[in-house]
Scaffold this motif. Structure first.
Motif, PDB file in Angstrom:
ATOM      1  N   ALA A 162       0.820  -1.221   0.000  1.00  0.00           N
ATOM      2  CA  ALA A 162       0.000   0.000   0.000  1.00  0.00           C
ATOM      3  C   ALA A 162       0.850   1.266   0.000  1.00  0.00           C
ATOM      4  N   THR A 163       1.880   1.294   0.830  1.00  0.00           N
ATOM      5  CA  THR A 163       2.719   2.485   0.915  1.00  0.00           C
ATOM      6  C   THR A 163       3.500   2.700  -0.371  1.00  0.00           C
ATOM      7  N   ASP A 164       4.091   1.618  -0.871  1.00  0.00           N
ATOM      8  CA  ASP A 164       4.875   1.699  -2.102  1.00  0.00           C
ATOM      9  C   ASP A 164       3.982   2.088  -3.284  1.00  0.00           C
ATOM     10  N   ARG A 165       2.753   1.581  -3.277  1.00  0.00           N
ATOM     11  CA  ARG A 165       1.819   1.903  -4.363  1.00  0.00           C
ATOM     12  C   ARG A 165       1.499   3.392  -4.374  1.00  0.00           C
ATOM     13  N   THR A 166       1.216   3.949  -3.210  1.00  0.00           N
ATOM     14  CA  THR A 166       0.902   5.375  -3.128  1.00  0.00           C
ATOM     15  C   THR A 166       2.075   6.213  -3.618  1.00  0.00           C
ATOM     16  N   THR A 167       3.277   5.859  -3.147  1.00  0.00           N
ATOM     17  CA  THR A 167       4.476   6.591  -3.567  1.00  0.00           C
ATOM     18  C   THR A 167       4.722   6.414  -5.060  1.00  0.00           C
TER      19      THR A 167
END
Length: 215
Positions: free
Chosen positions: A10-15
């Motif tokens: 989720a975090t990597d996707r947002t970034t």
């Protein structure tokens, strides 16, 4: 140096989506997952970026890039003389593996290659692709491979071929399908199937019974 982001995190996707959108706006290239194969994309209205895309693939202007969009509503600003049958195909198969060749608005300031006044356009059924397209608008997107090589089913294959010609890689894992989209020409009175891919002529004729098949 190319950057790669794991869109299953989720975090990597947002970034990754933020960085990919920024790269597209700067006129750079990104690789994104779709519901068919991985694609290499650029701002559809950035002539230099589209030229870079064709060059990265080793592709000439005689093979113009298709355009991906994030919503059917975007069609209203891009195409003209769009028939009732064309809208029926959109309603039935978008988002999904159907590319429509339509006449583009003559006022559009873009250069996708030698299109002869038409554009091949599709809305993919992939959440990462749709999120990026919703953020940046229409993108010129072609399969993320060197011309003559197999279309990539995962991000590793795309990166191995395209390397640092791409600024951002969005890794969504293996694509759901390796069969390319079907292509239907809706510029004339009767829709014509130019390439049978994920959708067969029989499936398409359930919506447009008079569909013809190109020789």
């Amino acid at each position: 140096m190319a950057r790669r982001y794991d869109c299953n995190d989720a975090t990597d996707r947002t970034t990754g989506l933020r960085e990919a959108a920024s790269a597209v706006r700067r006129g750079e290239l990104v690789v994104l997952p779709t519901d068919t194969v991985y694609g290499i994309g650029a701002d559809a209205f950035g002539a230099e970026a589209v030229g870079d895309l064709l060059e990265a693939k080793g592709r000439g202007r005689n093979m113009p890039s298709p355009v991906l969009i994030g919503s059917p509503n975007t069609l209203h600003g891009l195409v003209t003389d769009f028939s009732e049958q064309a809208w029926e195909l959109v309603d039935a198969f978008w988002p999904g593996a159907l590319t429509l060749v339509a006449k583009h608005q003559p006022s559009l300031q873009w250069d996708l290659g030698e299109t002869r006044g038409t554009v091949a356009i599709r809305m993919p059924l992939h959440p990462v692709a749709i999120e990026l397209l919703t953020e940046v608008g229409p993108m010129a997107v072609s399969s993320a491979n060197l011309t003559g090589h197999p279309s990539p089913e995962d991000c590793d294959a795309a990166q191995e071929m395209l390397g640092d010609s791409v600024s951002v890689y969005l890794d969504g894992g293996p694509t759901p399908g390796i069969v390319p989209s079907s292509i239907v020409d809706v510029t004339g009175r009767v829709p014509v199937l130019l390439r049978a891919g994920a959708l067969s002529a029989e499936e398409l004729r359930k919506v447009v019974p008079d569909l013809e098949v190109a020789n």
